[in-house]
Design an enzyme around this catalytic site. Sequence first.
Site, PDB file in Angstrom:
ATOM      1  N   ARG A 195       6.448  -1.215  46.331  1.00  0.00           N
ATOM      2  CA  ARG A 195       5.003  -1.753  46.866  1.00  0.00           C
ATOM      3  C   ARG A 195       3.610  -0.874  46.779  1.00  0.00           C
ATOM      4  O   ARG A 195       4.117   0.391  47.240  1.00  0.00           O
ATOM      5  CB  ARG A 195       5.139  -2.757  48.115  1.00  0.00           C
ATOM      6  CG  ARG A 195       5.875  -3.850  47.707  1.00  0.00           C
ATOM      7  CD  ARG A 195       5.233  -4.907  46.972  1.00  0.00           C
ATOM      8  NE  ARG A 195       5.954  -6.311  47.084  1.00  0.00           N
ATOM      9  CZ  ARG A 195       6.973  -6.555  46.146  1.00  0.00           C
ATOM     10  NH1 ARG A 195       7.330  -5.729  45.316  1.00  0.00           N
ATOM     11  NH2 ARG A 195       7.404  -7.988  46.231  1.00  0.00           N
ATOM     12  N   GLU A 210      -3.626  -3.747  43.524  1.00  0.00           N
ATOM     13  CA  GLU A 210      -3.264  -4.384  42.361  1.00  0.00           C
ATOM     14  C   GLU A 210      -3.644  -5.778  41.801  1.00  0.00           C
ATOM     15  O   GLU A 210      -3.874  -6.482  40.900  1.00  0.00           O
ATOM     16  CB  GLU A 210      -1.797  -4.297  41.741  1.00  0.00           C
ATOM     17  CG  GLU A 210      -0.943  -4.920  42.600  1.00  0.00           C
ATOM     18  CD  GLU A 210       0.508  -4.775  42.356  1.00  0.00           C
ATOM     19  OE1 GLU A 210       1.040  -5.541  41.913  1.00  0.00           O
ATOM     20  OE2 GLU A 210       0.954  -3.557  42.311  1.00  0.00           O
ATOM     21  N   HIS A 245       3.280  -3.299  37.224  1.00  0.00           N
ATOM     22  CA  HIS A 245       4.457  -4.268  38.191  1.00  0.00           C
ATOM     23  C   HIS A 245       5.503  -5.060  37.270  1.00  0.00           C
ATOM     24  O   HIS A 245       5.756  -5.965  37.358  1.00  0.00           O
ATOM     25  CB  HIS A 245       3.649  -5.049  38.909  1.00  0.00           C
ATOM     26  CG  HIS A 245       4.686  -5.383  40.179  1.00  0.00           C
ATOM     27  ND1 HIS A 245       3.696  -5.525  41.699  1.00  0.00           N
ATOM     28  CD2 HIS A 245       5.922  -5.544  40.554  1.00  0.00           C
ATOM     29  CE1 HIS A 245       4.602  -5.831  42.318  1.00  0.00           C
ATOM     30  NE2 HIS A 245       5.750  -5.743  41.743  1.00  0.00           N
ATOM     31  N   ASP A 270       4.542   2.015  39.362  1.00  0.00           N
ATOM     32  CA  ASP A 270       4.616   0.492  38.874  1.00  0.00           C
ATOM     33  C   ASP A 270       4.075  -0.263  39.494  1.00  0.00           C
ATOM     34  O   ASP A 270       3.689  -1.495  39.222  1.00  0.00           O
ATOM     35  CB  ASP A 270       6.166   0.196  38.753  1.00  0.00           C
ATOM     36  CG  ASP A 270       6.309  -1.305  37.992  1.00  0.00           C
ATOM     37  OD1 ASP A 270       5.747  -1.067  36.885  1.00  0.00           O
ATOM     38  OD2 ASP A 270       6.782  -2.071  38.479  1.00  0.00           O
TER      39      ASP A 270
END
Length: 333
Positions: free
Chosen positions: A233, A262, A294, A257
Amino acid sequence: MEILAFGVQADERPLIEAAFAGHYDVRCVDVFLSEDTVPIAAGYRVISTSVNADLGPGVLRHLAAGGTRLIAQRSTGFNNIDLDVAHDLGLTVARVSSYSPYSVAEFAWTLAMALNRRVVRAAGRTRDFDFRLDGLMGRDLRGRTAGVLGTGRIGEAFTRIAHGFGMELLGWDTAENPACTALGMRYVAKDRLLADSDVITLHVPLVPSTHHLIGADELRAMKDDAILVNSSRGGLVDTGALVDELRRGRFTGVGLDVYEAEAGLFFLDKSLDVVEDDTLARLVTFPNVLVTSHQAYYTREAVGQIIAATVRNVEDFVAGRRSENTLVPLTGG
């Protein structure tokens, strides 16, 4: 009963439609649930959401007023949901408590290996027919140290791969995982792990106590040539502090990632827009930073398991059952 699924990617749509076929009708939309899109949910008793949905108080009140009674989130994390408000509104909330840990662990290693061996830089050069090796030297992983923050199912899978590389293993968690200790992992304090590890990976949930788990002090404690990977996260890392350290020329590589801001960016095409997030714009300019959108969970196996669990969550709600996936108690079928 028809179910409304928000934030469905093109690859996911046929899998979702096939999984619900014979059970319930499902309407898939590619927009993400937010204050702007919540009117679409009016009249739907059951909705399904993705990890970047806005499920704050305002959206939850709109959902409840429109007749929604179940929110079935297609993810393990649920930091985007105000569970207290959902409870007060009589909403049932369910998530996917687990899916293939290999999807995320393997992708975390994909980022680490790409950074270590400068794969992105090398691929960019060869497209221009530049075949020099200058600046592409990496390091053997055998004999180096992998530090795993969070040794649950995903952390264990990452550890098994590290063990296969012949790495020393350090772990940090609230409880030791016997499978990891059997592989030779030593559990140490967080500051010790950060100082001694060559590859550091994060596999903990985002809760108030882990927000900015990696902040300015933790970043300064790491080796100058360490590789940091976050596929869990975004809020686990203080991105502003990370940029400060990168500006000082530190770290062999940073693989992200996930990103703490985001929402409203990831999973969307922003290629023709002016991205106003100065921190993200700065991050992607560093040659030793690799940002992906992600996608660590995004394998056919993992997505299939997530969708199957979502179908079961709907069936449990209709039958008045609770399961390990239930976050807010059922209020009736």
